[in-house]
Design an enzyme around this catalytic site. Sequence first.
Site, short mmCIF file in Angstrom:
data_model
loop_
_atom_site.label_atom_id
_atom_site.label_comp_id
_atom_site.label_asym_id
_atom_site.label_seq_id
_atom_site.Cartn_x
_atom_site.Cartn_y
_atom_site.Cartn_z
N ARG A 98 10.16 2.17 -7.67
CA ARG A 98 9.34 3.26 -7.00
C ARG A 98 9.66 4.79 -7.43
NH1 ARG A 98 9.13 5.95 -1.10
NH2 ARG A 98 7.10 6.71 -1.15
N ASN B 143 13.66 0.83 -4.35
CA ASN B 143 13.25 1.94 -3.73
C ASN B 143 14.30 2.77 -3.37
OD1 ASN B 143 11.96 3.93 -2.23
ND2 ASN B 143 10.76 2.38 -0.98
N GLY C 172 4.01 1.53 9.73
CA GLY C 172 4.72 1.37 11.17
C GLY C 172 3.85 1.60 12.23
N HIS D 90 1.58 7.69 -1.43
CA HIS D 90 1.60 6.54 -0.92
C HIS D 90 0.59 5.57 -1.65
CE1 HIS D 90 2.77 8.31 3.15
NE2 HIS D 90 3.74 7.90 2.90
N GLU E 8 4.48 -2.68 -0.24
CA GLU E 8 4.82 -1.85 -1.40
C GLU E 8 5.84 -2.77 -2.62
OE1 GLU E 8 4.63 2.69 -0.46
OE2 GLU E 8 5.38 1.41 1.53
N ARG F 170 6.58 16.60 9.36
CA ARG F 170 5.82 17.34 8.81
C ARG F 170 4.69 17.84 9.43
NH1 ARG F 170 5.56 13.36 3.53
NH2 ARG F 170 7.69 12.16 4.38
N GLY G 164 0.38 2.62 12.15
CA GLY G 164 -0.88 1.98 12.00
C GLY G 164 -0.85 0.52 12.17
N GLU G 165 0.50 -0.21 11.87
CA GLU G 165 0.50 -1.69 12.18
C GLU G 165 0.73 -1.90 13.80
OE1 GLU G 165 3.07 -3.61 9.34
OE2 GLU G 165 2.04 -2.41 7.86
N ASN G 166 1.43 -0.92 14.50
CA ASN G 166 1.80 -1.25 15.83
C ASN G 166 1.37 -0.57 16.91
OD1 ASN G 166 4.07 -3.43 14.83
ND2 ASN G 166 4.64 -1.75 13.52
#
Length: 406
Positions: A101, A8, A340, A190, A394, A251, A342-344
Amino acid sequence: MSAILVINSGSSSLKYSLMDVDTENELASGLIERIGQDASPVSHTVRPDTEADAVATMLDATYRTEQPIADHHDAFAVMLAQFAAHGPSLDEQPPVAVGHRVVHGGARFFAPTLIDDDVERQIDELAVLAPLHNPANLAGIRAARTAFTDVPHVAVFDTAFHQTLPPAAYTYAIDAELAAEHRVRRYGFHGTSHQYVSEKAAAFLGRDLADLRQIVFHLGNGASVTAIDGGRSVETSMGLTPLEGLVMGTRSGDLDPAVLVHLSRRADLSIDDLDALLNSRSGLLGLAGRSDMRDILAGVDAGDASAMLAFDVYIHRLRAYAGAYIAQLGGVDVVSFTAGVGENAARVRSEALATLGFAGVEVDPTRNEARDRGVRVISSDTSRVKVLVVPTNEELQIARQTAELL
């Protein structure tokens, strides 16, 4: 044992992973950052060979160093030196393939693709649609093809999963001839993560992927949400570029296009100025001066007004997309959070879904706050919709797709 090396390559970084094809275990991984700067941090992690080793050692072995690295070819040489010094040895067991990727495949690439000189040329041509990403991806491909001349190289495109979008979802309402000439449409990004998470969620629940209506929130510094019906992407928040959609670290996400015209006329901003504004100085950073959600949440707890507004805007956008995608799907069976944030970030998850009780979504506060690793349910037992946290992988998805192609 056969292994696939996953690459990647970012604009100033090289992330890599060596995956065992048979067991799908990660054997080693690493990250080289700040390529082209005075000092580039290098980390290389070797995983235990067996589950027994993992229990005995408890920790992976990570080796860190720092040195000047001029470009991606030098970075690739440093990566190979890390494998030679710390293992596993790529000389004794060379990879059977290298998976790459690639962010933008346009409308040309809708599946993993064997890389040759012509594919390299097309990836380069598509750089006009992803100027921050495709050139860096291509630099990694060229370095890898130079280092590993005797194995196949496969490109896995972020946009490929979204090639199933219906025309109504990917078409922008602008002049049709102009759009066709310049390839202006929604492509989505994504995709590798959204595909992995949706498949993992179905397997975790013991459900047939084809029977599920899913919404996946990939929330990191870059963020997107996808509606997935029967394993197929039918709507996604990112568009021609990764700028559209949710509020992100730096962004803007969605805004009235006339804002650009207004700022060009009134603030005398050039095209390059506007590009830098929307991609690098907007989002959470533009609203609160901080791009990391952890810093935003700390500011909210401290009563900082700008952090509170940034968080509210961020959540408002998540709720808007969740509601819209429930409508597009005609209901939802599974909602998953990954990456990052979403999981934490438990508060982000709970607030994003707080108004969706009408759709059968109920989050269990205790489950949501738990810091368990791995896939887990955070919805209540009475929730009609399963809400999950699914750590994305990924690299594994790229390795799988590379192996399937070969």
